[in-house]
Design a protein around this motif. Sequence first.
Motif: not given
Length: 134
Positions: A9, A11, A47, A62, A64, A66-67, A89-92
């Motif tokens: 990933c 990030l 995922e 995270v 799914e 958002c991936l 991924c921009r959101r967690w």
Amino acid sequence: MRLLLVVACALIDADARVLIAQRPEGKALAGLWEFPGGKVDPGERPEQALIRELHEELGIAVKEPCLAPLTFASFAYAEFHLLMPLFICRRWEGLVGAREGQALKWVFPKDLRSYPMPPADAPLIPALIDLLGA
């Protein structure tokens, strides 16, 4: 030759930097920098594996949706052939932290080549530069 499926990933933070992790001493390829992720377990979707690995390695949650798949690496090591999809991924949820003794660094995509990486990871860099800009 054995096929090994590993997920990774990128990030991405608010400044368009990417998180990389340094493999700790005692692990294969110790000292090299890589994108967080890990092996896909039998019966697990990529995922699901990535969500599990990001929680184990970094302590973040995270979801799914958002991936987003970006690219993949296909690399023949001596003992196995690695197939590694790279998701962005921009959101967690939660704060990113090193839970497995690894060093972490937020890096602009144009600077990623300054960090020695395993041979399978380096070919992923151009897609990140194309996505995020140099």
